[in-house]
Design an enzyme around this catalytic site. Sequence first.
Site, mmCIF file in Angstrom:
data_model
loop_
_atom_site.group_PDB
_atom_site.id
_atom_site.type_symbol
_atom_site.label_atom_id
_atom_site.label_comp_id
_atom_site.label_asym_id
_atom_site.label_seq_id
_atom_site.Cartn_x
_atom_site.Cartn_y
_atom_site.Cartn_z
ATOM 1 N N LYS A 50 17.460 8.184 1.724
ATOM 2 C CA LYS A 50 17.458 7.047 0.794
ATOM 3 C C LYS A 50 16.945 7.488 -0.562
ATOM 4 O O LYS A 50 17.510 7.154 -1.609
ATOM 5 C CB LYS A 50 16.578 5.912 1.345
ATOM 6 C CG LYS A 50 17.220 5.173 2.501
ATOM 7 C CD LYS A 50 16.253 4.244 3.217
ATOM 8 C CE LYS A 50 16.919 3.676 4.469
ATOM 9 N NZ LYS A 50 16.042 2.878 5.313
ATOM 10 N N GLN A 94 10.101 0.794 5.794
ATOM 11 C CA GLN A 94 10.896 1.428 6.845
ATOM 12 C C GLN A 94 10.435 0.956 8.224
ATOM 13 O O GLN A 94 9.247 1.003 8.540
ATOM 14 C CB GLN A 94 10.769 2.965 6.721
ATOM 15 C CG GLN A 94 11.601 3.732 7.715
ATOM 16 C CD GLN A 94 13.109 3.565 7.489
ATOM 17 O OE1 GLN A 94 13.577 3.547 6.356
ATOM 18 N NE2 GLN A 94 13.853 3.425 8.566
ATOM 19 N N ASP A 117 16.248 -5.009 1.787
ATOM 20 C CA ASP A 117 16.765 -4.933 3.158
ATOM 21 C C ASP A 117 17.381 -6.269 3.578
ATOM 22 O O ASP A 117 18.092 -6.339 4.577
ATOM 23 C CB ASP A 117 15.620 -4.593 4.140
ATOM 24 C CG ASP A 117 15.725 -3.170 4.679
ATOM 25 O OD1 ASP A 117 16.807 -2.562 4.536
ATOM 26 O OD2 ASP A 117 14.724 -2.680 5.228
#
Length: 281
Positions: A50, A94, A117
């Site tokens: 990422k 994460q 997200d």
Amino acid sequence: MTARIIDGKAVAAELRAAVAGRVATLGYRPGLVVVLVGDDPASAVYVRNKDRAAHGAGFESRTIRLPAATSEAELLAVIAGLNDDPQTDGILVQLPLPRHIATAAIIRAIDPAKDVDGFHPENVAALALGAPRLVPCTPRGVMRLLEVSGTPVAGRRAVVLGRSNIVGRPMAALLLSADATVTIAHSRTRDIAAECRRAEILIAAVGRAEMVKAEWIGPGSTVIDVGINRTEAGTLVGDVDYQAAREVAGAITPVPGGVGPMTIACLLENTLDAAIARRSC
Ligand code: NDP
């Protein structure tokens, strides 16, 4: 006739290049911060990828690495700081988090405008109400693959295999918003093969290696395989028996090289959207 292969790697590269092109015209670098708690090796790889993609697209990207023993209160304090930071447009924590931290509380603490997200309840609600804001990256990537592969969605029968909060449910909501007729199948579904066979669009997101057999696939349908499963031999396979399915489907994504690369590309797109929305307020 064998199915057309939908090349997610190529589509993702184009998308990343398009995002980079738009970033170059902004006059500022959108800021993405990834928070990684603990030392899960798979998470470390995802985070590195990422970060690399974000830098490549011209973002200001950094990773905050915290020890596995970080308390929930300490993590909440980090998030509060990022919520207040004007240079941070996107925050990604994460997952999975260590067991002693309540994931739902952490997700709720992220400013919904920075929730790249798309997991915050406000963003989930917006999607469920048919007015999507920041939507989860993997389903967003799948919608893009359907679009670029020329798969019509409106009015079509779509079956989503799996009902997780990060893939199955938001996937079904996006397909419904795009006017598909949507069925969600899961571990309690009776005669799952028959449900799948009726699909003109089949999205597999169950996490079971090669569970979807050729006989489950409607001739000529578009099959999108979200699954990533490691076999005992160490190779990566999807949820679909790819080689056999290719003989029946009209179009299909491979694993690897299908949905996987789209997830990161859509994270960049989400971060760009978040930056533009926030900084134009
Ligand atoms: P989850 O384990 O959270 O959800 C799996 C879903 O599949 C559940 O809804 C479950 O049903 C259903 N399921 C499991 N076994 C069966 C079965 N035998 N028959 C029918 N349904 C079943 O997984 P995720 O949604 O997080 O991920 C799914 C897959 O996608 C994984 O392989 C994951 O690695 C991959 N993935 C890939 C990404 C990418 O970037 N390409 C991103 C995210 C995930 P029930 O709810 O009834 O238990």
